[in-house]
Design a protein around this motif. Structure first.
Motif, PDB file in Angstrom:
ATOM      1  N   GLY A 158       0.783  -1.229   0.000  1.00  0.00           N
ATOM      2  CA  GLY A 158       0.000   0.000   0.000  1.00  0.00           C
ATOM      3  C   GLY A 158       0.811   1.272   0.000  1.00  0.00           C
ATOM      4  O   GLY A 158       0.294   2.345   0.340  1.00  0.00           O
ATOM      5  N   GLN A 159       2.076   1.219  -0.405  1.00  0.00           N
ATOM      6  CA  GLN A 159       2.932   2.406  -0.358  1.00  0.00           C
ATOM      7  C   GLN A 159       2.810   3.305  -1.588  1.00  0.00           C
ATOM      8  O   GLN A 159       3.438   4.362  -1.650  1.00  0.00           O
ATOM      9  CB  GLN A 159       4.390   1.980  -0.168  1.00  0.00           C
ATOM     10  N   THR A 160       2.013   2.912  -2.568  1.00  0.00           N
ATOM     11  CA  THR A 160       1.813   3.739  -3.757  1.00  0.00           C
ATOM     12  C   THR A 160       1.176   5.078  -3.373  1.00  0.00           C
ATOM     13  O   THR A 160       0.127   5.106  -2.729  1.00  0.00           O
ATOM     14  CB  THR A 160       0.889   3.024  -4.753  1.00  0.00           C
ATOM     15  N   PRO A 161       1.773   6.198  -3.761  1.00  0.00           N
ATOM     16  CA  PRO A 161       1.179   7.503  -3.444  1.00  0.00           C
ATOM     17  C   PRO A 161       0.013   7.828  -4.376  1.00  0.00           C
ATOM     18  O   PRO A 161       0.084   7.592  -5.580  1.00  0.00           O
ATOM     19  CB  PRO A 161       2.333   8.486  -3.650  1.00  0.00           C
ATOM     20  N   ILE A 162      -1.061   8.346  -3.808  1.00  0.00           N
ATOM     21  CA  ILE A 162      -2.249   8.693  -4.586  1.00  0.00           C
ATOM     22  C   ILE A 162      -2.761  10.069  -4.141  1.00  0.00           C
ATOM     23  O   ILE A 162      -2.363  10.585  -3.101  1.00  0.00           O
ATOM     24  CB  ILE A 162      -3.371   7.632  -4.450  1.00  0.00           C
ATOM     25  N   GLN A 163      -3.659  10.637  -4.935  1.00  0.00           N
ATOM     26  CA  GLN A 163      -4.211  11.967  -4.651  1.00  0.00           C
ATOM     27  C   GLN A 163      -5.741  11.944  -4.738  1.00  0.00           C
ATOM     28  O   GLN A 163      -6.329  12.558  -5.635  1.00  0.00           O
ATOM     29  CB  GLN A 163      -3.633  12.997  -5.625  1.00  0.00           C
ATOM     30  N   PRO A 164      -6.409  11.244  -3.835  1.00  0.00           N
ATOM     31  CA  PRO A 164      -7.876  11.158  -3.895  1.00  0.00           C
ATOM     32  C   PRO A 164      -8.505  12.545  -3.816  1.00  0.00           C
ATOM     33  O   PRO A 164      -8.028  13.428  -3.097  1.00  0.00           O
ATOM     34  CB  PRO A 164      -8.227  10.324  -2.651  1.00  0.00           C
ATOM     35  N   VAL A 165      -9.596  12.713  -4.552  1.00  0.00           N
ATOM     36  CA  VAL A 165     -10.245  14.017  -4.630  1.00  0.00           C
ATOM     37  C   VAL A 165     -11.738  13.860  -4.380  1.00  0.00           C
ATOM     38  O   VAL A 165     -12.353  12.867  -4.774  1.00  0.00           O
ATOM     39  CB  VAL A 165      -9.981  14.666  -6.016  1.00  0.00           C
ATOM     40  N   VAL A 193      -1.337  14.455  -0.672  1.00  0.00           N
ATOM     41  CA  VAL A 193      -0.887  13.153  -1.165  1.00  0.00           C
ATOM     42  C   VAL A 193      -0.858  12.173   0.001  1.00  0.00           C
ATOM     43  O   VAL A 193      -0.323  12.487   1.073  1.00  0.00           O
ATOM     44  CB  VAL A 193       0.523  13.254  -1.790  1.00  0.00           C
ATOM     45  N   VAL A 194      -1.456  11.010  -0.189  1.00  0.00           N
ATOM     46  CA  VAL A 194      -1.412   9.945   0.820  1.00  0.00           C
ATOM     47  C   VAL A 194      -1.027   8.650   0.117  1.00  0.00           C
ATOM     48  O   VAL A 194      -1.174   8.518  -1.103  1.00  0.00           O
ATOM     49  CB  VAL A 194      -2.773   9.761   1.542  1.00  0.00           C
ATOM     50  N   SER A 195      -0.557   7.702   0.875  1.00  0.00           N
ATOM     51  CA  SER A 195      -0.320   6.381   0.300  1.00  0.00           C
ATOM     52  C   SER A 195      -1.650   5.635   0.236  1.00  0.00           C
ATOM     53  O   SER A 195      -2.620   5.994   0.930  1.00  0.00           O
ATOM     54  CB  SER A 195       0.687   5.593   1.133  1.00  0.00           C
ATOM     55  N   LEU A 196      -1.688   4.586  -0.566  1.00  0.00           N
ATOM     56  CA  LEU A 196      -2.898   3.759  -0.647  1.00  0.00           C
ATOM     57  C   LEU A 196      -3.239   3.206   0.734  1.00  0.00           C
ATOM     58  O   LEU A 196      -4.418   3.194   1.126  1.00  0.00           O
ATOM     59  CB  LEU A 196      -2.674   2.618  -1.642  1.00  0.00           C
ATOM     60  N   ALA A 197      -2.223   2.774   1.471  1.00  0.00           N
ATOM     61  CA  ALA A 197      -2.463   2.237   2.814  1.00  0.00           C
ATOM     62  C   ALA A 197      -3.040   3.309   3.734  1.00  0.00           C
ATOM     63  O   ALA A 197      -3.980   3.048   4.505  1.00  0.00           O
ATOM     64  CB  ALA A 197      -1.170   1.670   3.386  1.00  0.00           C
ATOM     65  N   GLU A 198      -2.501   4.515   3.665  1.00  0.00           N
ATOM     66  CA  GLU A 198      -3.015   5.603   4.506  1.00  0.00           C
ATOM     67  C   GLU A 198      -4.457   5.923   4.159  1.00  0.00           C
ATOM     68  O   GLU A 198      -5.283   6.192   5.055  1.00  0.00           O
ATOM     69  CB  GLU A 198      -2.141   6.845   4.334  1.00  0.00           C
ATOM     70  N   TYR A 199      -4.781   5.891   2.870  1.00  0.00           N
ATOM     71  CA  TYR A 199      -6.158   6.173   2.447  1.00  0.00           C
ATOM     72  C   TYR A 199      -7.117   5.121   2.984  1.00  0.00           C
ATOM     73  O   TYR A 199      -8.196   5.460   3.508  1.00  0.00           O
ATOM     74  CB  TYR A 199      -6.218   6.222   0.918  1.00  0.00           C
ATOM     75  N   VAL A 200      -6.732   3.867   2.897  1.00  0.00           N
ATOM     76  CA  VAL A 200      -7.588   2.791   3.421  1.00  0.00           C
ATOM     77  C   VAL A 200      -7.758   2.935   4.928  1.00  0.00           C
ATOM     78  O   VAL A 200      -8.856   2.732   5.466  1.00  0.00           O
ATOM     79  CB  VAL A 200      -7.001   1.416   3.054  1.00  0.00           C
ATOM     80  N   GLN A 201      -6.698   3.297   5.619  1.00  0.00           N
ATOM     81  CA  GLN A 201      -6.791   3.475   7.071  1.00  0.00           C
ATOM     82  C   GLN A 201      -7.724   4.643   7.421  1.00  0.00           C
ATOM     83  O   GLN A 201      -8.485   4.578   8.403  1.00  0.00           O
ATOM     84  CB  GLN A 201      -5.412   3.711   7.683  1.00  0.00           C
ATOM     85  N   ILE A 215      -1.619  -4.212   7.581  1.00  0.00           N
ATOM     86  CA  ILE A 215      -1.352  -4.179   6.154  1.00  0.00           C
ATOM     87  C   ILE A 215      -0.258  -5.186   5.807  1.00  0.00           C
ATOM     88  O   ILE A 215       0.793  -5.219   6.451  1.00  0.00           O
ATOM     89  CB  ILE A 215      -0.910  -2.776   5.693  1.00  0.00           C
ATOM     90  N   HIS A 216      -0.524  -5.997   4.781  1.00  0.00           N
ATOM     91  CA  HIS A 216       0.442  -6.995   4.332  1.00  0.00           C
ATOM     92  C   HIS A 216       0.748  -6.757   2.856  1.00  0.00           C
ATOM     93  O   HIS A 216      -0.124  -6.331   2.084  1.00  0.00           O
ATOM     94  CB  HIS A 216      -0.112  -8.411   4.524  1.00  0.00           C
ATOM     95  N   ALA A 217       1.982  -7.022   2.460  1.00  0.00           N
ATOM     96  CA  ALA A 217       2.388  -6.831   1.066  1.00  0.00           C
ATOM     97  C   ALA A 217       1.901  -8.001   0.209  1.00  0.00           C
ATOM     98  O   ALA A 217       2.116  -9.162   0.555  1.00  0.00           O
ATOM     99  CB  ALA A 217       3.902  -6.714   0.970  1.00  0.00           C
ATOM    100  N   LEU A 218       1.243  -7.678  -0.883  1.00  0.00           N
ATOM    101  CA  LEU A 218       0.781  -8.689  -1.835  1.00  0.00           C
ATOM    102  C   LEU A 218       1.610  -8.538  -3.109  1.00  0.00           C
ATOM    103  O   LEU A 218       1.634  -7.459  -3.708  1.00  0.00           O
ATOM    104  CB  LEU A 218      -0.701  -8.488  -2.156  1.00  0.00           C
ATOM    105  N   PRO A 219       2.318  -9.586  -3.530  1.00  0.00           N
ATOM    106  CA  PRO A 219       3.129  -9.487  -4.754  1.00  0.00           C
ATOM    107  C   PRO A 219       2.290  -9.030  -5.947  1.00  0.00           C
ATOM    108  O   PRO A 219       1.107  -9.362  -6.054  1.00  0.00           O
ATOM    109  CB  PRO A 219       3.638 -10.915  -4.952  1.00  0.00           C
ATOM    110  N   ILE A 220       2.915  -8.266  -6.845  1.00  0.00           N
ATOM    111  CA  ILE A 220       2.194  -7.718  -7.992  1.00  0.00           C
ATOM    112  C   ILE A 220       1.556  -8.823  -8.823  1.00  0.00           C
ATOM    113  O   ILE A 220       0.413  -8.703  -9.282  1.00  0.00           O
ATOM    114  CB  ILE A 220       3.143  -6.877  -8.875  1.00  0.00           C
ATOM    115  N   GLY A 221       2.275  -9.932  -9.021  1.00  0.00           N
ATOM    116  CA  GLY A 221       1.719 -11.034  -9.806  1.00  0.00           C
ATOM    117  C   GLY A 221       0.443 -11.582  -9.200  1.00  0.00           C
ATOM    118  O   GLY A 221      -0.538 -11.850  -9.907  1.00  0.00           O
ATOM    119  N   MET A 222       0.438 -11.756  -7.884  1.00  0.00           N
ATOM    120  CA  MET A 222      -0.760 -12.249  -7.205  1.00  0.00           C
ATOM    121  C   MET A 222      -1.879 -11.210  -7.239  1.00  0.00           C
ATOM    122  O   MET A 222      -3.065 -11.560  -7.349  1.00  0.00           O
ATOM    123  CB  MET A 222      -0.418 -12.626  -5.765  1.00  0.00           C
ATOM    124  N   THR A 223      -1.505  -9.940  -7.165  1.00  0.00           N
ATOM    125  CA  THR A 223      -2.513  -8.874  -7.241  1.00  0.00           C
ATOM    126  C   THR A 223      -3.241  -8.920  -8.578  1.00  0.00           C
ATOM    127  O   THR A 223      -4.471  -8.836  -8.638  1.00  0.00           O
ATOM    128  CB  THR A 223      -1.846  -7.491  -7.078  1.00  0.00           C
TER     129      THR A 223
END
Length: 281
Positions: A158-165, A193-201, A215-223
């Motif tokens: 969930g460390q991807t930065p996003i900009q929800p509006v 700007v928040v991370s995906l994890a921060e937004y979910v929290q 929060i647990h890391a899910l490999p991109i392939g499994m995602t």
């Protein structure tokens, strides 16, 4: 001004319609059956005496040809005919990441239409919203349901930065561009700007009044494998393309959107607190 609004049944389109009507604009908002972009004979009658077209049409689909036609080829033909009949302005609701070279058809078709409009000679305003939040939005509801889980597996933890509006900020920006006949591209992003994890929290805190999830890391392939399985049951909201668009999102400055609004757009904490002020979902 006589305004033709396309896509009025969608989240942004419906909200834009309500705001324009509230301000006293003359708006024609035909249904997709009444004005089918794939059938020119249905939209020709709506172009008579139209001063501005607001296009909120968007389609996430596994039908790449239909998506490109609906989001690029058909609107081009409509705009060309409308221009010949005196069209003054186009307000195009595009998408964050829209680009002529995007690998996802959704973003590529949006980007190609944007590029065509900007070189067409028409007066055009293009709004590119980031991840839009509304309690009534399908994607927002999906995020809210996900946020209720005490353990969450997210790509890259969930460390991807996003900009929800907030939806109401996007609508305010669209209406302001239309009222001022503003030309050019504006990125509609939230005030922080928040991370995906921060937004979910944040969703978990305000919608469910729950302590932070694990929060647990899910490999991109499994995602992406999970996205394939979830595509049908989610109505196309979850797909490999939507995962890629989320992970590849690019941060942009909020300054231009703040200038358009005349204020800084709401942060996720602000719009979520306002949405769930009565005690959550």
């Amino acid at each position: 001004m006589n305004i033709l609004l396309l896509g009025s049944s969608g989240l942004i389109g419906a909200a834009v319609l309500a705001q324009l009507q509230q301000q006293g604009h003359r708006v024609c908002a035909p249904t997709s059956a009444e004005c089918d972009l794939l059938r020119p004979t249905t939209w020709s009658p709506y172009l008579q005496q139209v001063d501005a077209i607001v296009n909120c049409v968007g389609l996430m689909s596994d039908d790449a040809v239909r998506m490109h036609t609906l989001q690029c080829e058909a609107p081009q033909a409509l705009y060309q005919q409308a221009a010949a009949q005196g069209l003054r302005y186009v307000l195009q609701v595009s998408a964050a990441g829209a680009d002529v070279d995007a690998k996802q058809v959704f973003l590529r078709s949006k980007g190609q239409l944007d590029a065509w409009l900007l070189s067409s000679g028409l007066k055009v305003g293009i709004v590119r919203p980031s991840l839009v939040f509304s309690p009534q939005g399908r994607s927002s509801k999906l995020f809210v349901r996900m946020a209720k889980l005490p353990h969450l597996c997210l790509p890259q933890a969930g460390q991807t930065p996003i900009q929800p509006v907030a939806l109401n900020d996007v609508v305010a920006g669209c209406v302001q561009m239309l009222d001022t006949i503003q030309h050019g591209v504006v990125h509609a992003v939230g005030g922080e700007v928040v991370s995906l994890a921060e937004y979910v929290q944040l969703l978990r805190h305000y919608a469910w009044q729950q302590a932070p999830a694990h929060i647990h890391a899910l490999p991109i392939g499994m995602t992406k494998a999970a996205a394939v399985l979830l595509q049908t049951v989610s109505g196309g909201l979850v797909s490999v393309d939507s995962v890629d668009m989320l992970l590849e999102s690019r941060l942009v400055s909020v300054a231009e959107f703040a200038q358009l609004l005349g204020k800084r757009p709401q942060t996720p904490a602000q719009f979520l607190q306002a949405a769930y002020a009565q005690g959550g979902v």
